[in-house]
Design a protein around this motif. Structure first.
Motif, mmCIF file in Angstrom:
data_model
loop_
_atom_site.group_PDB
_atom_site.id
_atom_site.type_symbol
_atom_site.label_atom_id
_atom_site.label_comp_id
_atom_site.label_asym_id
_atom_site.label_seq_id
_atom_site.Cartn_x
_atom_site.Cartn_y
_atom_site.Cartn_z
ATOM 1 N N ALA A 110 -58.287 -6.795 35.095
ATOM 2 C CA ALA A 110 -57.447 -8.014 34.791
ATOM 3 C C ALA A 110 -58.530 -9.344 35.109
ATOM 4 O O ALA A 110 -58.423 -10.329 34.148
ATOM 5 N N LYS A 111 -59.110 -9.241 36.151
ATOM 6 C CA LYS A 111 -59.891 -10.609 36.580
ATOM 7 C C LYS A 111 -60.880 -10.656 35.588
ATOM 8 O O LYS A 111 -61.574 -11.820 35.463
ATOM 9 N N TYR A 112 -61.794 -9.703 35.152
ATOM 10 C CA TYR A 112 -62.805 -9.791 34.500
ATOM 11 C C TYR A 112 -62.422 -9.870 32.832
ATOM 12 O O TYR A 112 -63.533 -9.809 31.951
ATOM 13 N N GLY A 113 -61.262 -9.670 32.670
ATOM 14 C CA GLY A 113 -61.089 -10.000 30.873
ATOM 15 C C GLY A 113 -61.161 -8.594 30.297
ATOM 16 O O GLY A 113 -61.402 -8.637 29.146
ATOM 17 N N LEU A 114 -61.001 -7.384 30.786
ATOM 18 C CA LEU A 114 -61.207 -6.163 30.188
ATOM 19 C C LEU A 114 -59.713 -5.465 30.102
ATOM 20 O O LEU A 114 -59.967 -4.226 30.016
ATOM 21 N N GLY A 115 -58.674 -6.085 30.623
ATOM 22 C CA GLY A 115 -57.755 -5.290 30.734
ATOM 23 C C GLY A 115 -56.736 -5.025 29.577
ATOM 24 O O GLY A 115 -55.952 -4.259 29.561
ATOM 25 N N PHE A 121 -61.361 -0.118 32.980
ATOM 26 C CA PHE A 121 -62.781 -1.034 33.446
ATOM 27 C C PHE A 121 -63.858 -0.178 33.591
ATOM 28 O O PHE A 121 -64.891 -0.626 33.029
ATOM 29 N N ARG A 122 -63.732 1.227 34.312
ATOM 30 C CA ARG A 122 -64.917 1.794 34.308
ATOM 31 C C ARG A 122 -65.489 2.633 32.989
ATOM 32 O O ARG A 122 -66.394 2.701 32.681
ATOM 33 N N ASP A 123 -64.423 3.056 32.259
ATOM 34 C CA ASP A 123 -64.945 3.497 30.994
ATOM 35 C C ASP A 123 -65.559 2.381 30.168
ATOM 36 O O ASP A 123 -66.477 2.810 29.338
ATOM 37 N N LEU A 124 -65.045 1.255 29.988
ATOM 38 C CA LEU A 124 -65.887 0.440 29.454
ATOM 39 C C LEU A 124 -67.272 -0.252 29.705
ATOM 40 O O LEU A 124 -68.278 -0.228 29.281
ATOM 41 N N GLN A 125 -67.152 -0.477 31.407
ATOM 42 C CA GLN A 125 -68.417 -1.053 31.736
ATOM 43 C C GLN A 125 -69.368 -0.109 32.260
ATOM 44 O O GLN A 125 -70.676 -0.198 32.005
ATOM 45 N N SER A 126 -69.068 1.177 32.785
ATOM 46 C CA SER A 126 -70.012 2.134 33.354
ATOM 47 C C SER A 126 -71.346 2.571 32.541
ATOM 48 O O SER A 126 -72.294 2.863 33.122
ATOM 49 N N LYS A 160 -63.293 -0.563 21.035
ATOM 50 C CA LYS A 160 -62.289 -1.253 22.090
ATOM 51 C C LYS A 160 -63.070 -2.344 22.614
ATOM 52 O O LYS A 160 -62.635 -3.443 22.719
ATOM 53 N N LEU A 161 -64.321 -2.537 22.914
ATOM 54 C CA LEU A 161 -65.202 -3.558 23.218
ATOM 55 C C LEU A 161 -65.173 -4.552 22.367
ATOM 56 O O LEU A 161 -65.283 -5.965 22.499
ATOM 57 N N TYR A 162 -65.246 -4.421 20.910
ATOM 58 C CA TYR A 162 -65.261 -5.473 19.800
ATOM 59 C C TYR A 162 -63.690 -5.575 19.428
ATOM 60 O O TYR A 162 -63.533 -6.639 18.549
ATOM 61 N N GLY A 163 -62.936 -5.385 20.254
ATOM 62 C CA GLY A 163 -61.341 -5.744 20.074
ATOM 63 C C GLY A 163 -60.769 -5.255 18.548
ATOM 64 O O GLY A 163 -59.897 -5.960 18.174
ATOM 65 N N ARG A 164 -61.396 -4.127 18.209
ATOM 66 C CA ARG A 164 -61.051 -3.637 16.957
ATOM 67 C C ARG A 164 -60.265 -2.286 16.982
ATOM 68 O O ARG A 164 -60.073 -1.584 16.096
ATOM 69 N N TYR A 165 -59.614 -1.985 18.101
ATOM 70 C CA TYR A 165 -58.835 -0.745 18.529
ATOM 71 C C TYR A 165 -57.391 -0.754 18.020
ATOM 72 O O TYR A 165 -56.770 0.373 18.221
ATOM 73 N N GLU A 166 -56.685 -2.025 18.036
ATOM 74 C CA GLU A 166 -55.285 -1.987 17.702
ATOM 75 C C GLU A 166 -54.882 -1.261 16.689
ATOM 76 O O GLU A 166 -53.915 -0.515 16.567
ATOM 77 N N LEU A 455 -74.574 -6.343 23.394
ATOM 78 C CA LEU A 455 -73.241 -6.323 23.702
ATOM 79 C C LEU A 455 -72.645 -7.114 24.747
ATOM 80 O O LEU A 455 -71.601 -7.552 24.655
ATOM 81 N N LEU A 456 -73.438 -7.736 25.628
ATOM 82 C CA LEU A 456 -73.033 -8.521 26.716
ATOM 83 C C LEU A 456 -72.625 -9.809 26.098
ATOM 84 O O LEU A 456 -71.913 -10.577 26.077
ATOM 85 N N ARG A 457 -73.498 -10.184 24.907
ATOM 86 C CA ARG A 457 -73.369 -11.389 24.054
ATOM 87 C C ARG A 457 -72.289 -11.265 23.270
ATOM 88 O O ARG A 457 -71.553 -12.361 23.144
ATOM 89 N N GLN A 458 -71.837 -10.312 22.520
ATOM 90 C CA GLN A 458 -70.839 -9.933 21.480
ATOM 91 C C GLN A 458 -69.691 -9.635 22.038
ATOM 92 O O GLN A 458 -68.677 -9.531 21.332
ATOM 93 N N THR A 459 -69.227 -9.070 23.286
ATOM 94 C CA THR A 459 -68.105 -8.439 23.520
ATOM 95 C C THR A 459 -67.786 -9.009 25.089
ATOM 96 O O THR A 459 -68.614 -9.815 25.618
ATOM 97 N N PRO A 460 -66.642 -8.776 25.519
ATOM 98 C CA PRO A 460 -66.254 -9.028 26.984
ATOM 99 C C PRO A 460 -66.958 -8.356 28.002
ATOM 100 O O PRO A 460 -66.499 -8.721 29.270
ATOM 101 N N LEU A 461 -67.850 -7.567 27.873
ATOM 102 C CA LEU A 461 -68.627 -6.849 29.007
ATOM 103 C C LEU A 461 -69.023 -8.133 29.864
ATOM 104 O O LEU A 461 -69.482 -8.978 29.591
ATOM 105 N N LYS A 462 -69.032 -7.584 31.285
ATOM 106 C CA LYS A 462 -69.633 -8.789 32.261
ATOM 107 C C LYS A 462 -70.734 -8.184 33.286
ATOM 108 O O LYS A 462 -71.394 -9.137 33.676
#
Length: 547
Positions: A110-115, A121-126, A160-166, A455-462
Motif C-alpha cells: 500500500a505504501k509503495y504503490g503496489l497494492g 508485494f513480494r511476487d512483484l518485487q522479489s 500486472k506491473l504494466y497495469g494491464r491485468y484488469e 522496468l523501474l522506469r516504466q512500472t511502479p516497481l520501487k
C-alpha cells in the motif's frame, strides 16, 4: 559491529546505494549478507535461514529498519528467530505493537504503490532482488520469481506491473466460475445412477438405440389401437406415478432455486472497500498511526475473499443440481405427454411399454449429460481464446515499450555500436530475452541488469538489488555506465561490488561510486566484525592481540 563497536545506523537514499568490498575482493565479509538484510526488511526470509553461515556464526538477532514517506519515519524490527512477526517501534527502538509478516507486506504494498496491481508485494518485487543464493539470476528469464514458476507466471507478472491485468482478471474470473460449475456438475454426475455417454461413438450408438426403442413403442401403440381392450386403470396408475415423481422433483427444484436466490443476494452484500487515502487522515489527525487501519483492512479483505469463494462454490453446486433436476423434469413431462396417447394397452403391454420408455429415458439422459460436458469444454476453449487475444494485444505493446527503453538505456550505458538486449513475447506461455548474436556471460548479465532499470522506469516497481557475482561478469566500463543510470533513478537500487580501483586505468575510484557508497567492508572491517570463512576462535585472538 566494526572493530568491536556497534555500527551507527546505515542510511540509504534514493537512487544508487553501493556496498563496497575490499581491494583484494575478500570473501565472507558481509556484502551479500547486507543485501539480504535489505531483502529481509522488505519481507524476505533468505537472510534468516537456519542454514545460513551468518546465523550459524553469530546466532539469531534483531534487525531494525525504517521506511520514510513524506518526511515521516516508520520504524520496525524483525527477529531472525521469529520471521513471521514484525514489530513497529518508537525512535528509541522500543517495541510498540506486533503484526504478522503478511500484514506487514500488505502495508508495504500500500505504501509503495503496489497494492492495486492484482498481486502481492513480494511476487512483484522479489524477482528483481538478484542476490546470490536467492536464485533470481537467470539471465534468460529476468521475470522469474522462483525456479518452480511456469513461464506463464513471469508474463502474468509483467501484465500486472504494466497495469494491464484488469481485462485478463475479468476473463480469469469467468474461467474460474466455469471450472466451479464444471466441478460441481461432475460431482453431481458421480452421484447419478445414469452414466453419461463417454465418447462421440457411444453418443451416436445411443441415438440409434433410442430410435429403435421408440419405433418399438410406436408399433406397440399401433397394435393396441387395432382392437385391444382399453385398460384405463393401468394407464391412470402409470400417469399418476409419473405425476407424483414430477411434483417431488419440482418441489426440490423450487427449494434449491430459493436457496440460490438467497445466496446470490448474500453474495451481493458481501463486500469490503479498503480505506482510501490513508495518508490524508494525517491532515485531520496529525500523528495518527495508520498501520492498524492497514492491518484491519487486510484482515477484512481476506475474510471477504474467503466468504465469496465459499459462496461461489456452494452456488455452483446448487446450479448443477438444479440443472440435473431440470433434465429429469423435462423427461417426465415428456413421458406423461406420451402416456396420454396410450389408450388401449393391456397390463402386460403396459409394463413392457414402461420398461422401453425407461430405457429410452436413460439413453436420452446419458446423451444430455454428454452434451452438457461438451458445452463446458467449448465454453472453456472460447474463454481461453478470448484471454489469449487480450494478452497478445497487451504483450505486443509492452514488448515494444520495453525494447525501446532497453535500446535507450544500452546506448547510455555502453554507447552506440553494441547490441542492446531484446525481449520477444511469443505467446502467454513463452518469451525470450537475449542480446542478438551475443551470448557472452558479461553481456547477458548486463542485459539482465538493464532490464531491471527499464522496468523501474516504466512500472511502479520501487527496488532492485544487484549482487557482486553478477556485476563482476560485466565489462568494467559498462558497469560504470550502468551505475550512472542507477544514480539517476528515483527508485532505490542496492548493489555490492569490490576492487573499486579497477574501474579506471589510474586506479582512481569513479565519482559515481564514491558519491553513492553507503557501506565499506573489508578484512578486519566485516559487517558483523567477523568473516564467516575464518575460524572464529582465531579471529577472537586476533582482536585481543590488536587491543
Amino acid at each position: 559491529m566494526d572493530e568491536g563497536v556497534i555500527r551507527k545506523p546505515i542510511k540509504l537514499h534514493r537512487g544508487l546505494n553501493i556496498v563496497v568490498g575490499g581491494a583484494d575482493a575478500s570473501n565472507s565479509i558481509g556484502k551479500t549478507t547486507f543485501l539480504l538484510a535489505i531483502d529481509f526488511a522488505l519481507g524476505g526470509k533468505t537472510y534468516a535461514r537456519k542454514s545460513s553461515s551468518m546465523v550459524r556464526a553469530i546466532g539469531h538477532h534483531t534487525l531494525h529498519f525504517t521506511h520514510t514517506f513524506d518526511g515521516v519515519d516508520y520504524r520496525f524490527c524483525r527477529d531472525t528467530a521469529e520471521t513471521k512477526t514484525v514489530w513497529s517501534c518508537d525512535d528509541k527502538r522500543n517495541r510498540l505493537r506486533s503484526m504478522s509478516i503478511e500484514a506487514y507486506k500488505d502495508w508495504l504494498a500500500a505504501k509503495y504503490g503496489l497494492g492495486e496491481l492484482g498481486s502481492s508485494f513480494r511476487d512483484l518485487q522479489s524477482p528483481f532482488f538478484r542476490v546470490y543464493g536467492m536464485k533470481h539470476d537467470d539471465v534468460d528469464r529476468p521475470l522469474m520469481s522462483s525456479t518452480s514458476d511456469k513461464v506463464s507466471a513471469d508474463l502474468l507478472r509483467l501484465l500486472k506491473l504494466y497495469g494491464r491485468y484488469e481485462e485478463v482478471a475479468e476473463i480469469e474470473e469467468k474461467r474460474e466460475n466455469l471450472e466451479l460449475d464444471r466441478s460441481a456438475f461432475r460431482n453431481a454426475d458421480s452421484r447419478r445412477f445414469i452414466r453419461k455417454a463417454q465418447s462421440a461413438k457411444e453418443y451416436a450408438k445411443n441415438e440409434r438405440k433410442i430410435k429403435s426403442l421408440e419405433s418399438q413403442m410406436k408399433q406397440m401403440l399401433e397394435r393396441c389401437d387395432k382392437g385391444v381392450v382399453e385398460i384405463t386403470t393401468e394407464k391412470s396408475g402409470y400417469i399418476a406415478t409419473l405425476t407424483d415423481q414430477l411434483i417431488e422433483l419440482r418441489r426440490g427444484r423450487n427449494s434449491l432455486a430459493r436457496a440460490l436466490r438467497a445466496m446470490e443476494r448474500d453474495l451481493e452484500l458481501i463486500s469490503f472497500s479498503k480505506t482510501k487515502n490513508l495518508e490524508r487522515l494525517r491532515t485531520y489527525f496529525p500523528g495518527i498511526d495508520i498501520r492498524p487501519i492497514a492491518e484491519i483492512d487486510a484482515f477484512h479483505e481476506e475474510n471477504v475473499r474467503n466468504l465469496k469463494e465459499m459462496h461461489r462454490n456452494e452456488s455452483a453446486d446448487i446450479k448443477a443440481r438444479i440443472a440435473d433436476l431440470d433434465l429429469q423434469i423435462s423427461r417426465i413431462e415428456e413421458s406423461i405427454q406420451q402416456a396420454g396417447g396410450i389408450s388401449t394397452l393391456p397390463r402386460v403391454a403396459m409394463e413392457e411399454y414402461a420398461d422401453l420408455n425407461s430405457l429410452v429415458e436413460q439413453l436420452v439422459r446419458a446423451n444430455e449429460l454428454y452434451d452438457r460436458d461438451k458445452q463446458f469444454a467449448e465454453d472453456a476453449k472460447e474463454i481461453k481464446s478470448q484471454r489469449e487475444s487480450i494478452e497478445q494485444h497487451h504483450f505486443r505493446e509492452i514488448e515494444s515499450a520495453i525494447n525501446e527503453e532497453l535500446l535507450s538505456l544500452n546506448r547510455a550505458a555502453v554507447g552506440r555500436g553494441i547490441a542492446a538486449p531484446k525481449i520477444e513475447i511469443v505467446d502467454p506461455d513463452h518469451y525470450t530475452y537475449e542480446i542478438p548474436l551475443d551470448d557472452g556471460t558479461g553481456s547477458r548479465n548486463r542485459g539482465m541488469f538493464l532490464f531491471d532499470i527499464a522496468l523501474l522506469r516504466q512500472t511502479p516497481l520501487k527496488f532492485a538489488i544487484h549482487d557482486s557475482p553478477g556485476l563482476k561478469q560485466v565489462e568494467d566500463g559498462h558497469t560504470i555506465g550502468m551505475f550512472n543510470l542507477y544514480s539517476q533513478c528515483e527508485e532505490q537500487i542496492f548493489v555490492a561490488i569490490d576492487k573499486v580501483d579497477k574501474y579506471t586505468e589510474s586506479g582512481e575510484v569513479p565519482d559515481v561510486i564514491k558519491e553513492n557508497t553507503v557501506l565499506e567492508l573489508s578484512r578486519g572491517h566485516e559487517l558483523f566484525g567477523i568473516a564467516w570463512n575464518r575460524d572464529i576462535e582465531s579471529q577472537a585472538e586476533d582482536i585481543g592481540s590488536d587491543e
